[in-house]
Write a protein that holds these residues in place. Structure first.
Motif, PDB file in Angstrom:
ATOM      1  N   ASN A 181     131.464  -9.148  49.263  1.00  0.00           N
ATOM      2  CA  ASN A 181     131.249 -10.557  49.599  1.00  0.00           C
ATOM      3  C   ASN A 181     130.461 -10.729  50.893  1.00  0.00           C
ATOM      4  OD1 ASN A 181     132.733 -11.500  47.332  1.00  0.00           O
ATOM      5  ND2 ASN A 181     134.645 -11.140  48.438  1.00  0.00           N
ATOM      6  N   THR A 182     129.522  -9.822  51.127  1.00  0.00           N
ATOM      7  CA  THR A 182     128.700  -9.859  52.339  1.00  0.00           C
ATOM      8  C   THR A 182     127.225  -9.735  51.978  1.00  0.00           C
ATOM      9  OG1 THR A 182     128.634  -7.458  52.732  1.00  0.00           O
ATOM     10  CG2 THR A 182     130.577  -8.658  53.528  1.00  0.00           C
ATOM     11  N   PRO A 183     126.312  -9.994  52.942  1.00  0.00           N
ATOM     12  CA  PRO A 183     124.882  -9.820  52.672  1.00  0.00           C
ATOM     13  C   PRO A 183     124.502  -8.386  52.312  1.00  0.00           C
ATOM     14  CG  PRO A 183     125.227 -11.147  54.649  1.00  0.00           C
ATOM     15  CD  PRO A 183     126.564 -10.616  54.257  1.00  0.00           C
ATOM     16  N   GLN A 184     125.336  -7.413  52.671  1.00  0.00           N
ATOM     17  CA  GLN A 184     125.027  -6.020  52.326  1.00  0.00           C
ATOM     18  C   GLN A 184     124.985  -5.805  50.817  1.00  0.00           C
ATOM     19  OE1 GLN A 184     128.153  -4.691  55.432  1.00  0.00           O
ATOM     20  NE2 GLN A 184     126.905  -2.874  55.105  1.00  0.00           N
ATOM     21  N   ARG A 185     125.770  -6.590  50.106  1.00  0.00           N
ATOM     22  CA  ARG A 185     125.733  -6.494  48.648  1.00  0.00           C
ATOM     23  C   ARG A 185     124.349  -6.855  48.125  1.00  0.00           C
ATOM     24  NH1 ARG A 185     128.437 -11.255  46.171  1.00  0.00           N
ATOM     25  NH2 ARG A 185     126.304 -12.036  46.086  1.00  0.00           N
ATOM     26  N   LYS A 186     123.776  -7.924  48.673  1.00  0.00           N
ATOM     27  CA  LYS A 186     122.439  -8.348  48.255  1.00  0.00           C
ATOM     28  C   LYS A 186     121.412  -7.263  48.572  1.00  0.00           C
ATOM     29  CE  LYS A 186     119.858 -10.839  50.821  1.00  0.00           C
ATOM     30  NZ  LYS A 186     119.216 -11.876  51.648  1.00  0.00           N
ATOM     31  N   ASP A 187     121.518  -6.669  49.749  1.00  0.00           N
ATOM     32  CA  ASP A 187     120.572  -5.626  50.137  1.00  0.00           C
ATOM     33  C   ASP A 187     120.640  -4.442  49.183  1.00  0.00           C
ATOM     34  OD1 ASP A 187     119.788  -7.151  52.270  1.00  0.00           O
ATOM     35  OD2 ASP A 187     121.105  -6.162  53.715  1.00  0.00           O
ATOM     36  N   PHE A 188     121.852  -4.047  48.794  1.00  0.00           N
ATOM     37  CA  PHE A 188     121.988  -2.921  47.868  1.00  0.00           C
ATOM     38  C   PHE A 188     121.373  -3.248  46.514  1.00  0.00           C
ATOM     39  CE2 PHE A 188     124.379  -1.069  44.311  1.00  0.00           C
ATOM     40  CZ  PHE A 188     124.083   0.272  44.507  1.00  0.00           C
ATOM     41  N   ILE A 189     121.685  -4.443  45.995  1.00  0.00           N
ATOM     42  CA  ILE A 189     121.198  -4.820  44.660  1.00  0.00           C
ATOM     43  C   ILE A 189     119.673  -4.935  44.646  1.00  0.00           C
ATOM     44  CG2 ILE A 189     121.222  -6.602  42.877  1.00  0.00           C
ATOM     45  CD1 ILE A 189     123.834  -5.094  43.020  1.00  0.00           C
TER      46      ILE A 189
END
Length: 812
Positions: free
Chosen positions: A183-191
């Motif tokens: 639930n953080t921006p890191q998820r977006k970066d990984f995807i």
């Protein structure tokens, strides 16, 4: 005295604005700059909308589940259905893809064929070990890969439904993200920066299409689509409203300043979002476009009044002063009723709707004051209107339509009532056909590649929406008791009989796999151990748990051994069947698990979302009642007439009923997006009602209480502006139909339809009701002086007010 105070207040406002133009514009600039600085706080939501209050039992149970087992929505799945997969080139590319993903710090675990482990007993240590299923040194041999495929489908039933579909031959990998980043921006970066480029590289090298899904992936792609559409909505809203505005006034200058005003309003809306630290969700993403659509009618109304005044006396300064003096209160009241329509969402006790209602209401009122300041100041600097700009005041392009309405109201009110009753009856029939949707993905863009991947996995693995069942054994280490495992196995067999659900996964599957491993991997022994086998097989499993790196049970049993987790998946198109599915699961649970020994909790994102939709529906009626109440209070305060309150509510209730009926007949379900329609449409539609009735009251006084003459005079004065305003709102909300989100399309279309019927109802049913009830509504006792005066005063009233001083002569 109150009336003169009201008139004097707006004259004071006009005087302050026009005599302090630089100061007023400076204040606007400063506010804009300060709110622009708040943009840094704007960010998109990284979680699904939680539609339930925090203290709701479904939320409490879901949070209890998360506290035991952690975030459930951390799984990304990559699937492939291609005969070329088990060839050396494709398999090598697949292995490289999985290894690259595994190396990312945001990934907790990767379960894939190339790195698959199988259980194998170690007699000397009396425990099970995880050993590689594939010998990577032999994967260049195509025959070996075919052998691996056969063994996978035949010898490892534990992984069926997890990593492969035996019937179709589909293979998939499971990538478990670190729960801390879900639930953080890191998820977006990984995807976006890791997963998608790696998948594209695999497809380029092999020519094999991969399918990607899972909640983290779906949520990320959904957010990116929302971001891309914000610009489209704003651009389309500006284009269509500017074209309509220019069509009405034929003035580039007037059109330009109106566009500047709504653009500043958009900037303020983003600033308010940042100031309040609200996330941009699928709802708050609509706010900037709503501000444009709702703000333009303000500009139309004020500009039209300026042109009317200028045409009468050709004095620009006097006309600008009287724009505020004459229509300030009326414009404030119509904006207030619109804000009330959005403010009703605050009463929903739901964070998503509360934020939407707060931001929209604040910005509607801010835009009103912005228009009231900027439009007079702008026109004070530019040349006065020329004849070309004033022609719209006498335009007859819609005269035939308005004449037809007026004739019908005059001569055939019975037909109006018949049509209204017929529409009401048909609508009620349609309302009974309405259904509730509990779908998490129904509103997502159907043409997007990620949505097609969702459909693929639903067909191949019976769904991607998790449904979780938590078993509390009420004692530590109670899960591993053979009696508990047998009850869970019996329970899972019953779940497997429910057609809407996939094969359940739990500790039971792992224990069965342990028995298979104990008997040297023979798939015939994939079953629970008998009471005789229990001691040595479970002792092997418990010894395995001591090795944390190979603890296979941690995903299915909590650290105390008291709670067990059963996970099943559901096709999203079964969202509206969740209540029936839940009831069936509870029925089976009550039969299998005695309440004095076990507590069974049914939860998961799908269930919580569906219950949230039901909660919103339950609150829809109360929110609308609240909106009606606030409107009634406002109208009662203005008119001090109970009958006038009834007359104002009926023409605005019918369009809502018609829209609900249309939803039933067209199978448009009630869901979070469509539930919003009714509050928004009511808040906008009631503006015309307030304006019409207020003008009617004034016409009665002017025409010595002659009913028909007053109604027709009101229609002649207000009908055209009601029509123009409704046209702007109709086309403005139609912009949302450009969206790829089903919910946004439905919102735009349904609000537009509701506003159309609202316009017709206010132009036909409202004056017909006034004429029919004229004997009581025209009673002077019902029209005593109101608390506030919202209708423009006459020139004589302004000029004869004690202490009045016209700015026109001096400023001109």
């Amino acid at each position: 005295m109150i009336k003169w105070f009201s008139l004097g207040f707006w004259e004071l406002i006009a005087r302050v604005v026009l005599r302090n133009k630089i100061l007023m514009l400076s204040i606007v600039v400063v506010i804009t700059m300060l709110l622009t600085l708040q943009w840094k706080n704007i960010h998109f939501t990284y979680t699904e909308a939680n539609l339930l209050p925090d203290d709701d039992i479904a939320n409490v149970e879901y949070k209890a589940f998360l506290s035991k087992f952690g975030e459930e929505g951390n799984l990304v799945i990559i699937g492939v259905k291609d005969e070329k997969f088990f060839t050396p080139k494709a398999y090598a590319a697949w292995s490289q893809l999985m290894e690259s993903l595994k190396s990312d710090k945001g990934v907790d675990l990767v379960v894939s064929i190339n790195d698959l482990k199988k259980l194998q007993k170690n007699d000397s240590l009396q425990k099970f070990e995880l050993v590689p299923f594939v010998d990577n040194s032999k994967t260049l041999d195509e025959n070996y890969l075919k052998k691996i495929k056969t063994e996978l489908f035949h010898d490892l039933p534990f992984y069926e439904g997890l990593l492969f579909n035996k019937r179709s031959g589909t293979i998939r990998s499971a990538i478990y993200l670190d729960k801390k980043i879900v639930n953080t921006p890191q998820r977006k970066d990984f995807i976006l920066k890791k997963l998608i480029p790696a998948v594209d590289q695999f497809e380029k090298e092999t020519g094999i299409d991969l399918r990607v899904s899972g909640m983290p992936y779906i949520r990320t792609m959904n957010t990116e689509t929302i971001k891309s559409e914000i610009g489209i909505f704003i651009g389309a809203s500006l284009l269509i409203t500017s074209l309509l505005f220019f069509f009405f006034f034929r003035s580039f200058r007037a059109t330009l300043i109106s566009m500047v005003i709504v653009i500043i309003g958009v900037m303020w809306s983003f600033g308010v979002l940042g100031l309040l630290h609200y996330e941009i969700t699928v709802l708050t993403a609509l706010v900037p476009s709503l501000i444009i659509v709702i703000g333009i009618p303000n500009c139309i109304f004020l500009t039209n009044k300026y042109h009317q005044e200028y045409k009468v006396h050709r004095n620009k300064a006097k006309a600008l002063q009287r724009v505020t003096t004459k229509v300030g209160m009326a414009t404030l009241m119509t904006n207030l009723t619109t804000a009330i329509g959005f403010a009703t969402f605050v009463a929903s006790n739901n964070k998503l709707l509360l934020e939407f209602g707060v931001v929209t209401s604040i910005n509607i009122m801010a835009l009103f004051f912005l228009s009231l300041i900027v439009i007079p100041i702008f026109h004070s600097y530019v040349p006065a209107p020329v004849e070309r700009h004033l022609r719209h005041l006498d335009r007859g392009s819609v005269k035939a339509f308005m004449d037809w309405i007026l004739r019908t109201v005059k001569q055939d009110r019975f037909s109006i009532y018949v049509v209204a009753v017929v529409l009401l009856v048909i609508s009620i029939i349609g309302i009974y056909k309405m259904r509730i949707s509990g779908s998490l993905i129904e509103d997502m863009p159907k043409k997007a590649p990620f949505f097609k991947d969702i459909v693929f996995f639903e067909n191949e693995f019976d769904g991607v929406m998790p449904l979780e069942i938590m078993i509390d054994t009420k004692r530590k280490k109670g899960v591993m008791k053979l009696s508990t495992l047998k009850r869970m196995d019996e329970f899972e067999k019953e779940i497997n009989q429910i057609p809407q659900l996939s094969k359940p996964i739990s500790i039971v599957s792992l224990v069965k796999y342990s028995k298979q491993a104990y008997y040297n991997g023979n798939p015939e022994y994939y079953d629970l151990p008998t009471s005789q086998e229990q001691a040595f097989i479970l002792s092997y499993a418990k010894n395995s748990v001591k090795d944390n790196k190979q603890n296979l049970m941690k995903s299915y049993v909590d650290s105390t051994g008291q709670y067990a987790r059963i996970t099943t998946f559901m096709r999203d198109d079964n969202g509206d069947k969740i209540p029936l599915i839940e009831a069936e699961i509870r029925k089976e649970a009550e039969q299998v698990f005695p309440k004095d020994q076990y507590n069974v909790t049914i939860t998961g994102k799908s269930l919580v979302f569906q219950k949230g939709t039901g909660y919103l529906l339950d609150n829809l009626l109360s929110s609308l009642v609240f909106a009606f109440f606030l409107t009634a209070v406002l109208i009662g305060f203005m008119f001090r007439s109970f009958k006038m309150i009834l007359v104002s509510i009926i023409p605005n209730l019918l369009p809502l009923m018609i829209t609900a009926g249309i939803m039933g007949f067209m199978d448009i379900p009630l869901k979070p997006s469509t539930i919003l329609v009714f509050g928004i449409a009511f808040g906008l539609s009631v503006d015309d009602t307030v304006r019409f009735l207020a003008q009617y009251r004034e016409e009665l006084k002017k025409n010595n209480w002659k009913i028909r003459k007053s109604v027709f005079a009101t229609f002649a004065d207000s009908g055209l502006s009601m029509f123009y305003t409704s046209i702007v709102l109709f086309f403005g909300f139609s912009v949302f139909m450009l969206s790829s989100f089903g919910g946004t399309i439905a919102l735009g279309g349904l609000v537009s339809v509701t506003l159309f019927f609202g316009m017709m109802s206010n132009l036909m049913l409202l004056p017909a009701l006034v004429l029919t009830l004229n004997k009581t509504l025209a009673n002077e006792q019902e029209f005593i002086e109101p608390k506030i005066d919202i209708i423009e005063p006459s020139d004589e009233e302004i000029d004869n007010r004690p202490g009045h001083r016209d700015l026109g002569a001096k400023d001109q």
